[in-house]
Design a protein around this motif. Structure first.
Motif, mmCIF file in Angstrom:
data_model
loop_
_atom_site.group_PDB
_atom_site.id
_atom_site.type_symbol
_atom_site.label_atom_id
_atom_site.label_comp_id
_atom_site.label_asym_id
_atom_site.label_seq_id
_atom_site.Cartn_x
_atom_site.Cartn_y
_atom_site.Cartn_z
ATOM 1 N N THR A 58 0.802 -1.223 0.000
ATOM 2 C CA THR A 58 0.000 0.000 0.000
ATOM 3 C C THR A 58 0.838 1.280 0.000
ATOM 4 O O THR A 58 0.379 2.306 -0.480
ATOM 5 N N ALA A 59 2.041 1.232 0.580
ATOM 6 C CA ALA A 59 2.949 2.387 0.592
ATOM 7 C C ALA A 59 4.320 1.891 1.054
ATOM 8 O O ALA A 59 4.620 1.903 2.237
ATOM 9 N N PRO A 60 5.150 1.439 0.111
ATOM 10 C CA PRO A 60 6.398 0.764 0.500
ATOM 11 C C PRO A 60 7.323 1.613 1.365
ATOM 12 O O PRO A 60 8.090 1.055 2.145
ATOM 13 N N SER A 61 7.246 2.940 1.262
ATOM 14 C CA SER A 61 8.124 3.746 2.105
ATOM 15 C C SER A 61 7.457 4.092 3.432
ATOM 16 O O SER A 61 7.992 4.860 4.213
ATOM 17 N N GLY A 62 6.278 3.512 3.678
ATOM 18 C CA GLY A 62 5.552 3.837 4.910
ATOM 19 C C GLY A 62 5.607 2.740 5.952
ATOM 20 O O GLY A 62 4.875 2.791 6.938
ATOM 21 N N ARG A 63 6.461 1.727 5.740
ATOM 22 C CA ARG A 63 6.537 0.591 6.686
ATOM 23 C C ARG A 63 7.254 1.060 7.954
ATOM 24 O O ARG A 63 8.467 1.008 8.044
ATOM 25 N N ILE A 64 6.492 1.446 8.955
ATOM 26 C CA ILE A 64 7.094 2.141 10.083
ATOM 27 C C ILE A 64 7.927 1.205 10.959
ATOM 28 O O ILE A 64 8.884 1.632 11.609
ATOM 29 N N ASP A 65 7.593 -0.097 10.982
ATOM 30 C CA ASP A 65 8.382 -0.997 11.824
ATOM 31 C C ASP A 65 9.808 -1.181 11.305
ATOM 32 O O ASP A 65 10.660 -1.708 12.021
ATOM 33 N N ALA A 66 10.074 -0.708 10.091
ATOM 34 C CA ALA A 66 11.461 -0.722 9.617
ATOM 35 C C ALA A 66 12.334 0.169 10.507
ATOM 36 O O ALA A 66 13.543 -0.015 10.586
ATOM 37 N N LEU A 67 11.703 1.125 11.204
ATOM 38 C CA LEU A 67 12.477 2.071 12.019
ATOM 39 C C LEU A 67 12.579 1.660 13.489
ATOM 40 O O LEU A 67 13.334 2.254 14.248
ATOM 41 N N VAL A 68 11.755 0.699 13.900
ATOM 42 C CA VAL A 68 11.647 0.383 15.326
ATOM 43 C C VAL A 68 12.742 -0.614 15.715
ATOM 44 O O VAL A 68 12.966 -1.604 15.024
ATOM 45 N N ALA A 69 13.423 -0.344 16.832
ATOM 46 C CA ALA A 69 14.516 -1.222 17.277
ATOM 47 C C ALA A 69 13.959 -2.531 17.827
ATOM 48 O O ALA A 69 12.902 -2.543 18.445
ATOM 49 N N PRO A 70 14.677 -3.643 17.623
ATOM 50 C CA PRO A 70 14.193 -4.930 18.143
ATOM 51 C C PRO A 70 14.519 -5.091 19.631
ATOM 52 O O PRO A 70 15.126 -6.058 20.051
ATOM 53 N N VAL A 71 14.076 -4.114 20.407
ATOM 54 C CA VAL A 71 14.353 -4.090 21.840
ATOM 55 C C VAL A 71 13.121 -4.613 22.562
ATOM 56 O O VAL A 71 12.008 -4.231 22.210
ATOM 57 N N VAL A 72 13.314 -5.480 23.556
ATOM 58 C CA VAL A 72 12.139 -6.052 24.233
ATOM 59 C C VAL A 72 12.208 -5.862 25.749
ATOM 60 O O VAL A 72 13.274 -5.603 26.314
#
Ligand SMILES: Nc1nc2c(c(=O)[nH]1)N[C@H]1C(S)=C(S)[C@@H](COP(=O)(O)OP(=O)(O)OC[C@H]3O[C@@H](n4cnc5c(=O)[nH]c(N)nc54)[C@H](O)[C@@H]3O)O[C@H]1N2
Ligand SMILES: Nc1nc2c(c(=O)[nH]1)N[C@H]1C(S)=C(S)[C@@H](COP(=O)(O)OP(=O)(O)OC[C@H]3O[C@@H](n4cnc5c(=O)[nH]c(N)nc54)[C@H](O)[C@@H]3O)O[C@H]1N2
Ligand code: SF4
Ligand SMILES: [Mo]
Length: 877
Positions: A663-677
Motif C-alpha cells: 500500500t505504501a512501501p516507504s511507509g513501513r514504520i516498523d522498519a524504524l523500530v529497534a528490536p528491543v524487548v
C-alpha cells in the motif's frame, strides 16, 4: 432494533477484542449484510465503522484460492506432503527446535489449540509464539506476577459503573470504539463520572476526558508509583484487603523512591489526578499498548496493579484494573497457551505435574519442557539459520515486527517457509515457499474470547472460495502426514472445542482459574447454538469477577504487590536521532490493511501514511503542512506525509503502523523500530524508537485515480481503494523524461484516448484516459503537492467526467474535503461549512443537519473536535 430475521445468522465481528456480536445476512451471491446484534452482551447492537463496513471487505480480488508452491498452484495433497517432508527432514537432522510456528491472536480458539498441541505435544518443541507477544505479553507477565494467573478480573459493566475511569496508553475511541461508546453513554447518564486519559498524545479519546495527562514516553511507572505513595500518605491503604496481599512494604518503599519528574507532568496535574483517584472508590484503570509495548511493559502493568491491590479496588462492581485485548481472540490464544512460555488452559510449561497431566491427556510421547523462542528472538534465530523451517499463520510479521527490514530478510533467507493466509498479496506471503489458502472470517466456524472473558461463536455463513480450508485443517492435514493422525483426527471445530474444554477441567483440578469443563460434553447442536458465555464454566463457578474475594492463584494464595523501579525507553535520543517515535493505530484501518483496506469507505478516512509532528518542531525543520518528510532511525527509513498538530508533545513524533509494501512501501514504520524487548515479557518497545526528521524534496508530486489497480514507480507512493477503483499519492526525486510515457506506464492502459494538459514552464502535467466515453484513469503532476479535489476526483472513474482535468468540481459543487464520517461519506469541509452556516453547536446538531455521526458513531470524537476548533474563533468574532 429489529429482531433477528430468519435469514440472519449470529456471529462475532472479525476485528477487535471488544468482540461485538453481529447479525449476518448472506445475499446468496457472496455478499453479506452486517448489523449489530442487540442481544450480544459486548455491544447490545452497536457497531463501529470497521464492524459496520465488514461487508465491503469480502471481495475475491487478491484472494488466495489454491495452495501455491513458488508461485504455481499445487494440490492440497502435494502441498501438505511437501510441508511434512520438509519439517520432518529438518527435525531429524537438527532437532525439533530447528522448526517454528509463528501464529496469531486472530486465529480461532480451535485453530490455536490444534497449533499449540501439535508443536508442544508432538513436534516436541515450544517454538510456537504468536503476534500476541507484540500485543499482550506484558499484561500476561504482569498478571501472572501479581495474581499468579493471567486473568482480567472485571467485566465491561465495570467501566459503566465506575465513578472514575482512567485510560492509560489506550486510544479507546479509535481502537475499542464500541466499548468507548458504552463509556460515553454511561458518562452522559451519570454526569458525576470522571475520565482521565494518560497518553503522550491528545487523542480522540480525550474528547470525554476531564483531565488529560500527556505523560512522557515511558513515564508510567513513575506516575503510578507516585500514586501508590500518595495512597499511602493519604491513609487510603485497605488493611483488610492487604491481609490477602504479599509484598506491600517493598512495593511502597520503592514507589516512594521514584522521581516524579520522569512523568513529564506538572506537579499540580499529578496532584489533581492522585486526589481524584484516592477520593473515588469505584475506579477502573483501562490500559493497552502504551503500557504493554514497552521495554518496561510488565513493570508498568504491575505499577498499575499495585495501586488497585493496595486499595482493594479489584474484582468488585465498578472497580479494577482492565487490560483491554486488541485482537478478536487475543484472550482465547492466551487461554490455549499460544505463547512460547505457556502450556494450555493456563497450565505452566515449566511445571512437571502440569506437563505430565497434559502429556497423558494428549497421549503424546513428550511435551516440551523449556520455553520456546519469543517472537523477536524467533525471527533472529530464523535470520541466523538456527530455525530452518517456519510456518506463519494469520499474521504479517514482515510488516509488524520491529526491525522489519531485517525480519523480511530473515524470512526470505529461511530454507522453508509456509504461510497460511487468505491472500497472497502481503509482504510476508510474497516471501513464502509454500502458500496455503485459508478460509476467512464468515467462511469458517469456531470460538473467540473477548476482553472480558466472554466466549462467542464465529459462524460460517459463506462458502469457502476455491480450495481454501480453515486453518485447523491445514494443521491436521500436516499432522496426519507426520504420523500423528489419531491425535488430530478431528471432524469439526465442535470436536476440538470439546477436547479443549475437557483439558481445562484438568487445569481446574490443579486449582487454576481457567476452567470451562462445564462445556466439555456440549453436543454439536449445543455448540452450534452456543450463546456468549463468560468463563469460568465449571460446576458452581460461572462467569463473574475474580480476586475481589482476596483469593489469588499464587502458591501462597495471596496477591502480590511488586517493587517496580522507573526506567525510560532503551533507545536514547541523540543529536543524530533527536525525536521520540511513537507508533499506533488509526480509526478505520486494521493492522496491515489486508481486510479493512479493501473497503472504499474505510480507506477514505486517512488515505496515506503520515507523521504527526508538533508545529514548533516542523518550523525548526522547515516543514510545512502537506510536505513529505523523511524519517530515519538507526534501523531504517520511511517517507511520510507531514501532519502538523499541537496534540503531540514537542520532541515526540507519531506514525501509524498500517502501511505496507502493498500500500505504501516507504511507509513501513516498523522498519524504524529497534528490536528491543521487555526482559520480563519479551514484548517489543514499539512505541519509543528514536529518529531524525527532514523535509523530503521531491522533483514532482502526483495524484492518480483509476478504475483498476496500479502500482506506481516512484520513491514515494501510497494507494487506497475507492468506490470506483483506486487512488494514489505519488512523489519522485526527479521528473520523468517523458510525462506521457510515465502516465501510460503508470496505468498500463494501451487503448482509448489520452487527453493531456501540460505547462512545461510551470512543470505541471495532467492526463486523462478515456475509453468509450468513460473515464478510466487520470494523473496530475506538479512541482509542489498537487492541489486537486481528491475525494471528488476519486468518484469519477467510470463516468463521462467532462471536467476531470480541471481537478475540481464546478463552482456549484464545493469541495467536500477528506471524508470524516465514513458511513455516509461526509467530508470535513461539508461539516465545517454546515457548522458555520447553520450555527451548529453540538455533535447531535451536526447529526440532525447532515447525518454525520448518526450511524456507527465512530467519528463523533472528531466531530466534537471540529466544534471545539471553531468555538474559540466564533467567540472571538
Ligand atoms: N482501528 C483499529 N482498532 C484496533 C486495531 C487496529 O489495527 N485498528 N488493532 C487492535 C489491536 S490488535 C490492539 S493491540 C489494540 C490497541 O489499542 P491501543 O493500545 O489503544 O492503540 P495504539 O494506537 O497502539 O496505542 C495507544 C496509545 O498509546 C499511547 N502511548 C505511546 N507511548 C505511551 C507511553 O509511554 N505511555 C502511555 N500511557 N501511553 C503511550 C499512544 O500515543 C497511543 O495513543 O487496538 C485494537 N483495535
Ligand atoms: N510499530 C508497531 N508495530 C506493531 C504494533 C504497534 O502498535 N506499533 N502493534 C502490534 C500488535 S498489538 C499487533 S496485534 C500486531 C498485528 O500485526 P499482524 O498480525 O502482523 O497484522 P495483520 O494485518 O492483522 O495480519 C493478519 C494476517 O492474517 C491474514 N488473515 C486474515 N484472515 C485470515 C484467516 O482466517 N486465516 C489466515 N491464516 N490468515 C488470515 C491477513 O490477510 C493478514 O495477512 O502488530 C504489532 N506491531
Ligand atoms: S468495536 Fe468495532 S472493530 Fe471492535 S468488535 Fe466491535 S464492531 Fe468490531
Ligand atoms: Mo494487538
Amino acid at each position: 432494533m429489529k429482531d433477528v430475521s430468519a435469514s440472519e445468522i449470529r456471529s462475532t465481528c472479525a476485528y477487535c477484542g471488544v468482540g461485538c456480536g453481529v447479525l449476518l445476512g448472506p445475499d446468496g451471491q457472496g455478499g453479506l449484510s452486517v448489523r449489530g446484534d442487540s442481544e450480544h452482551p459486548a455491544n447490545f447492537g452497536r457497531l463501529c465503522s470497521k464492524g459496520t463496513n465488514l461487508g465491503e471487505t469480502l471481495g475475491m480480488e487478491d484472494r488466495l484460492l489454491h495452495p501455491m508452491l513458488h508461485g504455481k498452484p499445487v494440490s492440497w495433497d502435494a502441498a501438505l506432503d511437501l510441508a511434512a517432508e520438509k519439517f520432518r527432514a529438518v527435525i531429524e537432522e537438527h532437532g525439533p527446535d530447528a522448526v517454528a510456528f509463528y501464529v496469531s491472536g486472530q486465529l480461532l480458539t480451535e485453530d490455536y489449540y490444534v497449533a499449540n498441541k501439535l508443536m508442544k505435544g508432538f513436534i516436541g518443541s515450544a517454538n510456537i509464539d504468536t503476534n500476541s507477544r507484540l500485543c499482550m505479553a506484558s499484561s500476561v507477565a504482569g498478571h501472572k506476577r501479581a495474581f499468579g494467573t493471567d486473568t482480567v478480573p472485571g467485566t465491561y459493566e465495570d467501566l459503566e459503573e465506575a465513578d472514575l475511569v482512567v485510560l492509560t496508553g489506550s486510544n479507546l475511541a479509535w481502537c475499542h470504539p464500541v466499548l468507548y461508546q458504552r463509556l460515553v453513554a454511561a458518562k452522559a447518564a451519570r454526569p458525576h463520572m470522571r475520565v482521565v486519559v494518560i497518553d503522550p498524545r491528545r487523542t480522540a479519546t480525550c474528547d470525554i476526558a476531564d483531565l488529560h495527562l500527556p505523560v512522557a514516553p515511558g513515564g508510567d511507572v513513575a506516575l503510578f508509583n507516585g500514586l501508590l505513595a500518595a495512597i499511602d500518605d493519604a491513609g487510603a491503604m485497605n488493611a483488610e484487603f492487604l491481609s490477602h496481599v504479599d509484598g506491600v512494604e517493598a512495593a511502597v518503599a520503592e514507589a516512594r523512591a521514584s522521581d516524579l519528574s520522569a512523568t513529564g507532568i506538572s506537579p499540580a496535574d499529578l496532584r489533581a489526578f492522585y486526589d481524584l483517584w484516592i477520593g473515588t472508590g469505584k475506579v477502573v484503570t483501562v490500559y493497552s499498548q502504551g503500557v504493554n509495548q514497552s521495554s518496561a511493559g510488565a513493570d508498568k502493568v504491575n505499577a498499575i496493579l499495585n495501586c488497585h491491590l493496595a486499595t482493594g479496588r479489584i474484582g468488585q462492581p465498578g472497580m479494577g484494573p482492565f487490560s483491554v485485548t486488541g485482537q478478536p481472540n487475543a484472550m482465547g490464544g492466551r487461554e490455549v497457551g499460544g505463547l512460547a512460555n505457556m502450556l494450555a488452559s493456563h497450565m505452566d510449561l515449566e511445571n512437571a505435574d502440569h506437563r505430565s497431566a497434559v502429556r497423558g491427556f494428549w497421549d503424546s510421547s513428550a511435551v516440551a519442557d523449556t520455553p520456546g523462542l519469543k517472537a523477536v528472538d524467533m525471527f533472529r534465530a530464523v535470520g541466523e539459520g538456527r530455525i530452518k523451517a517456519l510456518w506463519i499463520m494469520h499474521t504479517n510479521p514482515a510488516v509488524t515486527l520491529p526491525d522489519a527490514d531485517r525480519v523480511r530478510e530473515a524470512i526470505a533467507g529461511c530454507d522453508f517457509v509456509v504461510v497460511s493466509d487468505i491472500t497472497g498479496a502481503t509482504d510476508t506471503a510474497r516471501l513464502a515457499d509454500l502458500l496455503l489458502p485459508a478460509t476467512g472470517w464468515a467462511e469458517k466456524s469456531g470460538t473467540v474470547t473477548n476482553s472480558d472473558r466472554t466466549i462467542s461463536r464465529q459462524r460460517k455463513v459463506l462458502e469457502a472460495p476455491g480450495e481454501a480450508r480453515p486453518d485447523w485443517q491445514h494443521l491436521t492435514g500436516f499432522a496426519a502426514r507426520m504420523g500423528w493422525g489419531t491425535a488430530f483426527d478431528y471432524a469439526s471445530p465442535a470436536e476440538i472445542f470439546r477436547e479443549y474444554a475437557a483439558l481445562s477441567g484438568i487445569a481446574g483440578g490443579f486449582g487454576l482459574d481457567f476452567d470451562i469443563s462445564g462445556l466439555s460434553d456440549i453436543s454439536d447442536a449445543g455448540y452450534e447454538s452456543l450463546s456468549p458465555t463468560r468463563w469460568p464454566v465449571a460446576g458452581a463457578r460461572q462467569g463473574g469477577r475474580f480476586f475481589g474475594d482476596g483469593r489469588f492463584f499464587t502458591p501462597s494464595g495471596k496477591g502480590r504487590m511488586l517493587p517496580v523501579t522507573p526506567r525510560g525507553p532503551v533507545a536514547q535520543t541523540t543529536a543524530e536521532h533527536p525525536f521520540r517515535l511513537n507508533t499506533g493505530r488509526i480509526r478505520d484501518q486494521w493492522h496491515t490493511m489486508t481486510r479493512s483496506g479493501r473497503s472504499a469507505k474505510l480507506s477514505a478516512h486517512l488515505a496515506e501514511p503520515f507523521l504527526e509532528i508538533h508545529p514548533s518542531d516542523a518550523a525548526a525543520k522547515g516543514i510545512s503542512p502537506s510536505d513529505l518528510v523523511e524519517v530515519t532511525s538507526p534501523h531504517g527509513r520511511a517517507i511520510l506525509r507531514a501532519f502538523l498538530t499541537e496534540k503531540i508533545r514537542p520532541g515526540d513524533i507519531f506514525a501509524p503502523m498500517h502501511w505496507t509494501g502493498e500500500t505504501a512501501p516507504s511507509g513501513r514504520i516498523d522498519a524504524l523500530v529497534a528490536p528491543v524487548v521487555d526482559p520480563v515479557s519479551g514484548q517489543p518497545e514499539s512505541k519509543a524508537a528514536v529518529a531524525q526528521v527532514a523535509r523530503w524534496q521531491a522533483g514532482f508530486y502526483g495524484f492518480a485515480i483509476s478504475d483498476s489497480s496500479f502500482t506506481p514507480e516512484a520513491d514515494y507512493w501510497a494507494r487506497a481503494r475507492t468506490a470506483q477503483g483506486w487512488r494514489a499519492e505519488i512523489a519522485h526525486a526527479s521528473c520523468p523524461e517523458d510525462w506521457e510515457v510515465y502516465a501510460r506506464d503508470l496505468f498500463q492502459i494501451d487503448g482509448g484516448n489520452m487527453q493531456i494538459v501540460s505547462d512545461p514552464a510551470r512543470g505541471t502535467f495532467r492526463a486523462a484516459f478515456v475509453e468509450e466515453g468513460r473515464l478510466r484513469a487520470a494523473f496530475f503532476a506538479a512541482p509542489e503537492p498537487v492541489a486537486v479535489m481528491r475525494d471528488y476526483l476519486s468518484a469519477l472513474p467510470g463516468t463521462d467526467a467532462p471536467m476531470v482535468l480541471s481537478g475540481r468540481a464546478g463552482a456549484d459543487q464545493p469541495d467536500p474535503g477528506p471524508v470524516l464520517c465514513s458511513c455516509f461519506g461526509i467530508g470535513v469541509n461539508t461539516i465545517l461549512n454546515a457548522i458555520g452556516d447553520q450555527r451548529l453547536v453540538s455533535v447531535e446538531a451536526i447529526g440532525e443537519a447532515l447525518g454525520a455521526g448518526t450511524n456507527c458513531g465512530s467519528c463523533r470524537p472528531e466531530l466534537a473536535d471540529l466544534l471545539a476548533r471553531l468555538a474559540p474563533r466564533e467567540a472571538a468574532e
